[in-house]
Design a protein around this motif. Sequence first.
Motif, short mmCIF file in Angstrom:
data_model
loop_
_atom_site.label_atom_id
_atom_site.label_comp_id
_atom_site.label_asym_id
_atom_site.label_seq_id
_atom_site.Cartn_x
_atom_site.Cartn_y
_atom_site.Cartn_z
N SER A 178 2.27 9.53 11.74
CA SER A 178 2.12 8.14 11.28
C SER A 178 2.19 8.09 9.76
O SER A 178 2.19 9.11 9.08
N VAL A 179 2.24 6.86 9.25
CA VAL A 179 2.13 6.62 7.82
C VAL A 179 0.70 6.18 7.55
O VAL A 179 0.24 5.17 8.09
N SER A 180 -0.02 6.92 6.75
CA SER A 180 -1.42 6.64 6.49
C SER A 180 -1.74 6.86 5.01
O SER A 180 -1.11 7.69 4.35
N GLU A 181 -2.73 6.11 4.51
CA GLU A 181 -3.16 6.29 3.13
C GLU A 181 -4.03 7.53 2.98
O GLU A 181 -3.95 8.25 1.99
N ASP A 182 -4.91 7.78 3.95
CA ASP A 182 -5.80 8.94 3.92
C ASP A 182 -6.36 9.16 5.31
O ASP A 182 -6.00 8.47 6.26
N SER A 183 -7.29 10.13 5.45
CA SER A 183 -7.83 10.46 6.76
C SER A 183 -8.61 9.31 7.38
O SER A 183 -8.68 9.18 8.61
N GLN A 184 -9.22 8.47 6.55
CA GLN A 184 -9.98 7.33 7.08
C GLN A 184 -9.06 6.27 7.67
O GLN A 184 -9.45 5.51 8.54
N ASP A 185 -7.83 6.23 7.17
CA ASP A 185 -6.88 5.21 7.59
C ASP A 185 -5.91 5.73 8.67
O ASP A 185 -5.18 4.98 9.28
N SER A 186 -5.94 7.04 8.92
CA SER A 186 -4.95 7.66 9.79
C SER A 186 -5.05 7.19 11.24
O SER A 186 -6.14 7.01 11.79
N ALA A 209 0.84 -1.19 0.00
CA ALA A 209 0.00 0.00 0.00
C ALA A 209 0.88 1.24 0.00
O ALA A 209 1.94 1.26 0.61
N THR A 210 0.42 2.27 -0.69
CA THR A 210 1.15 3.52 -0.72
C THR A 210 0.50 4.49 0.24
O THR A 210 -0.71 4.68 0.22
N GLY A 211 1.29 5.10 1.09
CA GLY A 211 0.77 6.06 2.06
C GLY A 211 1.65 7.28 2.13
O GLY A 211 2.57 7.47 1.33
N TYR A 212 1.36 8.12 3.13
CA TYR A 212 2.11 9.35 3.34
C TYR A 212 2.51 9.44 4.81
O TYR A 212 1.73 9.11 5.70
N ASP A 232 -9.60 16.47 16.76
CA ASP A 232 -10.40 17.10 17.81
C ASP A 232 -10.98 16.00 18.69
O ASP A 232 -11.34 14.92 18.20
N ARG A 233 -11.07 16.29 19.99
CA ARG A 233 -11.67 15.34 20.92
C ARG A 233 -13.16 15.64 21.05
O ARG A 233 -13.56 16.74 21.41
N ASP A 234 -13.99 14.65 20.72
CA ASP A 234 -15.44 14.78 20.83
C ASP A 234 -15.94 13.78 21.85
O ASP A 234 -16.12 12.60 21.54
N GLY A 235 -16.13 14.22 23.10
CA GLY A 235 -16.52 13.31 24.15
C GLY A 235 -15.38 12.36 24.47
O GLY A 235 -14.30 12.77 24.89
N SER A 236 -15.60 11.08 24.20
CA SER A 236 -14.57 10.06 24.48
C SER A 236 -13.89 9.57 23.22
O SER A 236 -13.17 8.57 23.25
N ALA A 237 -14.10 10.26 22.10
CA ALA A 237 -13.56 9.78 20.82
C ALA A 237 -12.79 10.88 20.11
O ALA A 237 -13.06 12.07 20.27
N TRP A 238 -11.80 10.45 19.30
CA TRP A 238 -11.07 11.37 18.44
C TRP A 238 -11.78 11.48 17.10
O TRP A 238 -12.20 10.49 16.53
N VAL A 239 -11.88 12.71 16.60
CA VAL A 239 -12.49 12.97 15.30
C VAL A 239 -11.48 13.74 14.46
O VAL A 239 -10.89 14.73 14.93
N TYR A 240 -11.27 13.29 13.22
CA TYR A 240 -10.33 13.97 12.35
C TYR A 240 -10.78 15.42 12.16
O TYR A 240 -11.92 15.70 11.82
N ALA A 241 -9.88 16.37 12.40
CA ALA A 241 -10.23 17.79 12.36
C ALA A 241 -10.68 18.22 10.97
O ALA A 241 -10.11 17.80 9.96
#
Length: 228
Positions: free
Chosen positions: A69-77, A30-33, A40-49
């Motif tokens: 980290s090395v991630s393919e996109d925001s969904q994979d981060s 897989a190719t990533g970056y 952002d912290r939303d309650g007890s969970a992290w949400v991609y800003a």
Amino acid sequence: MYRRRGPAVTVLGLLGVLCVLLAGAGQAQATGYRYWSFWDRDGSAWVYASQGPSTARPSDGDVQGFRFSVSEDSQDSAKPRGAASFDSICAATAARGGEKRVALVIDFGTAQDAPSGETPPKPRTACARVADDATSAEALAAVAKPLRYNNQALLCSIAGYPKTGCGEQVSSSKDTESKGAESKSKGAEKGSAAASDGGGPSVGLIAGGAVVVVLGAAAVWQARRRRG
């Protein structure tokens, strides 16, 4: 008249198997970056800003995170790890008029995601007390200098890590992604690296080689049959 097709059918079938095996081996890569993601912290969970740190303006009491980290996109981060409570991070920082407090979680990532020759620092937290209109980037600069940006204003380095590189494209095996690596010990990490970086041939190469051997045998058998 019925015509015997054994060798030809066998060869074609094995060619199909070879294509499937090689395709599967290619999909394992897989190719990533390699970059700092912002959360952002939303309650007890992290949400991609939804905004970058240079434009986001947190409120007093907000919790924000940065993860390398090395991630393919925001969904994979990969998300920041560790405690992320405003009360615990900013317990010793008193409120002041005209200022706000922002709790920051800074996760430098894993050894697998680090650039060559660099070792990630341990994750840490900090309470930034900044002006009411300060951005997230300004809050980060208040507690984690030096920061480094590229000419497109992309955040490249926090607290001097990493020393080089900025959002570069990398190729990595799905089996050694940072999310899986987080649960491994250092010894297991070394063993995994040895297995994937020259400790032995890949599964795809072995499978492909086996099919080539069988194809060769089938061709020899067919040639002998014709001579007979």
